[in-house]
Design a protein around this motif. Sequence first.
Motif, PDB file in Angstrom:
ATOM      1  N   LEU A  54       0.691  -1.081   0.113  1.00 21.81           N
ATOM      2  CA  LEU A  54       0.265  -0.067  -0.243  1.00 21.81           C
ATOM      3  C   LEU A  54       1.170   1.294   0.113  1.00 21.81           C
ATOM      4  CD1 LEU A  54      -2.095   1.048  -0.112  1.00 21.81           C
ATOM      5  CD2 LEU A  54      -2.844   1.156   2.457  1.00 21.81           C
ATOM      6  N   ILE A  55       1.793   1.539   0.865  1.00 23.52           N
ATOM      7  CA  ILE A  55       2.607   2.595   0.985  1.00 23.52           C
ATOM      8  C   ILE A  55       3.538   2.506  -0.439  1.00 23.52           C
ATOM      9  CG2 ILE A  55       5.139   3.483   1.691  1.00 23.52           C
ATOM     10  CD1 ILE A  55       4.402   1.385   4.307  1.00 23.52           C
ATOM     11  N   ALA A  56       4.676   1.590  -1.291  1.00 25.23           N
ATOM     12  CA  ALA A  56       4.681   1.401  -2.371  1.00 25.23           C
ATOM     13  C   ALA A  56       3.334   2.278  -3.411  1.00 25.23           C
ATOM     14  CB  ALA A  56       4.768   0.247  -3.196  1.00 25.23           C
ATOM     15  N   GLU A  57       2.552   2.092  -3.644  1.00 20.58           N
ATOM     16  CA  GLU A  57       1.334   1.969  -4.808  1.00 20.58           C
ATOM     17  C   GLU A  57       0.983   3.565  -3.926  1.00 20.58           C
ATOM     18  OE1 GLU A  57      -2.920   0.210  -6.644  1.00 20.58           O
ATOM     19  OE2 GLU A  57      -2.311   0.158  -4.317  1.00 20.58           O
ATOM     20  N   GLU A  58       0.695   4.209  -2.541  1.00 15.84           N
ATOM     21  CA  GLU A  58       0.218   5.408  -2.559  1.00 15.84           C
ATOM     22  C   GLU A  58       1.164   6.371  -2.901  1.00 15.84           C
ATOM     23  OE1 GLU A  58      -2.428   6.859  -1.748  1.00 15.84           O
ATOM     24  OE2 GLU A  58      -3.661   4.043  -2.087  1.00 15.84           O
ATOM     25  N   VAL A  59       2.689   6.336  -2.738  1.00 19.55           N
ATOM     26  CA  VAL A  59       3.845   7.039  -2.859  1.00 19.55           C
ATOM     27  C   VAL A  59       3.475   7.419  -4.699  1.00 19.55           C
ATOM     28  CG1 VAL A  59       5.910   7.144  -3.310  1.00 19.55           C
ATOM     29  CG2 VAL A  59       4.914   6.738  -1.286  1.00 19.55           C
ATOM     30  N   LEU A  60       4.055   5.856  -5.613  1.00 15.13           N
ATOM     31  CA  LEU A  60       3.660   5.918  -6.567  1.00 15.13           C
ATOM     32  C   LEU A  60       3.021   6.544  -8.063  1.00 15.13           C
ATOM     33  CD1 LEU A  60       5.028   1.897  -7.173  1.00 15.13           C
ATOM     34  CD2 LEU A  60       6.398   4.174  -8.270  1.00 15.13           C
ATOM     35  N   VAL A  61       1.812   6.500  -7.591  1.00 19.98           N
ATOM     36  CA  VAL A  61       0.260   7.340  -8.102  1.00 19.98           C
ATOM     37  C   VAL A  61       0.315   8.624  -7.057  1.00 19.98           C
ATOM     38  CG1 VAL A  61      -2.079   7.225  -6.984  1.00 19.98           C
ATOM     39  CG2 VAL A  61      -1.250   4.974  -8.040  1.00 19.98           C
ATOM     40  N   ASN A  62       1.230   8.913  -6.557  1.00 20.98           N
ATOM     41  CA  ASN A  62       1.281   9.968  -6.026  1.00 20.98           C
ATOM     42  C   ASN A  62       2.382  11.398  -7.250  1.00 20.98           C
ATOM     43  OD1 ASN A  62       0.850  12.509  -4.446  1.00 20.98           O
ATOM     44  ND2 ASN A  62       2.597  12.235  -3.886  1.00 20.98           N
ATOM     45  N   VAL A  63       2.731  10.470  -7.383  1.00 20.58           N
ATOM     46  CA  VAL A  63       4.314  10.822  -8.688  1.00 20.58           C
ATOM     47  C   VAL A  63       4.037  10.859  -9.565  1.00 20.58           C
ATOM     48  CG1 VAL A  63       6.381   9.732  -9.357  1.00 20.58           C
ATOM     49  CG2 VAL A  63       6.367  10.350  -6.817  1.00 20.58           C
ATOM     50  N   LEU A  64       3.603   9.364 -10.140  1.00 16.30           N
ATOM     51  CA  LEU A  64       2.613   9.885 -11.337  1.00 16.30           C
ATOM     52  C   LEU A  64       1.361  10.645 -11.427  1.00 16.30           C
ATOM     53  CD1 LEU A  64       2.271   6.030 -11.872  1.00 16.30           C
ATOM     54  CD2 LEU A  64       4.053   7.842 -13.056  1.00 16.30           C
ATOM     55  N   LYS A  65       0.764  11.229 -10.136  1.00 16.45           N
ATOM     56  CA  LYS A  65      -0.405  12.649 -10.479  1.00 16.45           C
ATOM     57  C   LYS A  65       0.655  13.505 -10.186  1.00 16.45           C
ATOM     58  CE  LYS A  65      -4.449  12.988  -7.855  1.00 16.45           C
ATOM     59  NZ  LYS A  65      -5.272  13.324  -7.245  1.00 16.45           N
ATOM     60  N   HIS A  66       1.412  13.743  -9.490  1.00 15.23           N
ATOM     61  CA  HIS A  66       1.584  15.644  -9.677  1.00 15.23           C
ATOM     62  C   HIS A  66       2.776  15.398 -10.119  1.00 15.23           C
ATOM     63  CE1 HIS A  66      -1.645  15.880  -5.862  1.00 15.23           C
ATOM     64  NE2 HIS A  66      -1.208  14.604  -5.765  1.00 15.23           N
ATOM     65  N   GLY A  67       3.759  14.615 -10.421  1.00 15.43           N
ATOM     66  CA  GLY A  67       5.300  14.902 -10.368  1.00 15.43           C
ATOM     67  C   GLY A  67       5.519  14.856 -11.993  1.00 15.43           C
ATOM     68  N   VAL A  68       4.721  14.444 -12.665  1.00 20.28           N
ATOM     69  CA  VAL A  68       5.203  14.159 -14.671  1.00 20.28           C
ATOM     70  C   VAL A  68       4.030  14.134 -15.005  1.00 20.28           C
ATOM     71  CG1 VAL A  68       6.370  11.913 -13.649  1.00 20.28           C
ATOM     72  CG2 VAL A  68       3.593  11.446 -13.840  1.00 20.28           C
ATOM     73  N   SER A  69       4.241  14.853 -16.234  1.00 26.22           N
ATOM     74  CA  SER A  69       3.314  14.744 -17.501  1.00 26.22           C
ATOM     75  C   SER A  69       3.214  13.628 -18.483  1.00 26.22           C
ATOM     76  CB  SER A  69       2.716  15.683 -17.558  1.00 26.22           C
ATOM     77  OG  SER A  69       3.974  16.189 -18.586  1.00 26.22           O
ATOM     78  N   GLU A  70       2.173  13.553 -20.041  1.00 27.83           N
ATOM     79  CA  GLU A  70       1.878  12.627 -20.721  1.00 27.83           C
ATOM     80  C   GLU A  70       3.423  12.699 -21.271  1.00 27.83           C
ATOM     81  OE1 GLU A  70       0.192  10.074 -21.303  1.00 27.83           O
ATOM     82  OE2 GLU A  70      -0.621   9.871 -19.697  1.00 27.83           O
ATOM     83  N   GLN A  71       3.572  14.384 -21.746  1.00 26.48           N
ATOM     84  CA  GLN A  71       4.712  14.600 -22.121  1.00 26.48           C
ATOM     85  C   GLN A  71       5.853  14.757 -21.984  1.00 26.48           C
ATOM     86  OE1 GLN A  71       1.777  16.889 -21.668  1.00 26.48           O
ATOM     87  NE2 GLN A  71       0.834  16.188 -23.323  1.00 26.48           N
ATOM     88  N   ASP A  72       6.359  14.359 -20.616  1.00 28.67           N
ATOM     89  CA  ASP A  72       7.023  14.279 -19.580  1.00 28.67           C
ATOM     90  C   ASP A  72       6.903  13.075 -18.192  1.00 28.67           C
ATOM     91  OD1 ASP A  72       9.898  15.624 -18.627  1.00 28.67           O
ATOM     92  OD2 ASP A  72       9.320  16.818 -17.494  1.00 28.67           O
ATOM     93  N   PRO A  73       7.046  12.100 -18.926  1.00 26.14           N
ATOM     94  CA  PRO A  73       7.251  11.021 -18.010  1.00 26.14           C
ATOM     95  C   PRO A  73       8.433  11.039 -16.997  1.00 26.14           C
ATOM     96  CG  PRO A  73       7.339  10.009 -20.079  1.00 26.14           C
ATOM     97  CD  PRO A  73       7.801  11.433 -20.503  1.00 26.14           C
ATOM     98  N   ALA A  74       8.098  10.760 -16.268  1.00 25.41           N
ATOM     99  CA  ALA A  74       8.991  10.154 -14.993  1.00 25.41           C
ATOM    100  C   ALA A  74      10.169   9.083 -14.605  1.00 25.41           C
ATOM    101  CB  ALA A  74       8.601  10.820 -13.608  1.00 25.41           C
TER     102      ALA A  74
END
Length: 153
Positions: A54-74
């Motif tokens: 759960l920890i890993a999933e929530e952190v990853l979702v957070n990075v994908l939601k707030h840290g990246v865009s379709e044009q600039d994947p992390a």
Amino acid sequence: MQFQPEEQARKTVCAGWQISFNGQRMLYEQVRPCLAGLLRAQHVAEDIVDDLQLIAEEVLVNVLKHGVSEQDPALIKLDVHLREREIVLDMVDNSHAYNPLNGISQPDMEMDFADRPLGGLGLYLVSALADHIDYNYAQGQNNLHIRKFLVKA
């Protein structure tokens, strides 16, 4: 996704893995079962496996939601270190500086679900399930260091 067992540099490290992917939204779904398989193979208690998934999933979702865009994947890297008394998750990504620990607060658990604002529960759960969390931004990378004790003191 890559599996790269780490060399045992210290005697306290029982096992270590590195899970890397390029920020594609579909791949984060593979991290949860991969992490569970690695930990179960080392006979980690099921409640701790569940917490770390759960920890890993929530952190990853957070990075994908707030840290990246379709044009600039992390580029995201998750290092998992199984030590004698704890498991350490080190999450590193190259998205813009974003401290997920800022603004974590106790949600109003009495509030009706329909009235509850979106967001905020995931990182609150992460902070509640982890025993220790540190964040820093260095050399263009977000670094989140999460510790979960195997045995409560």
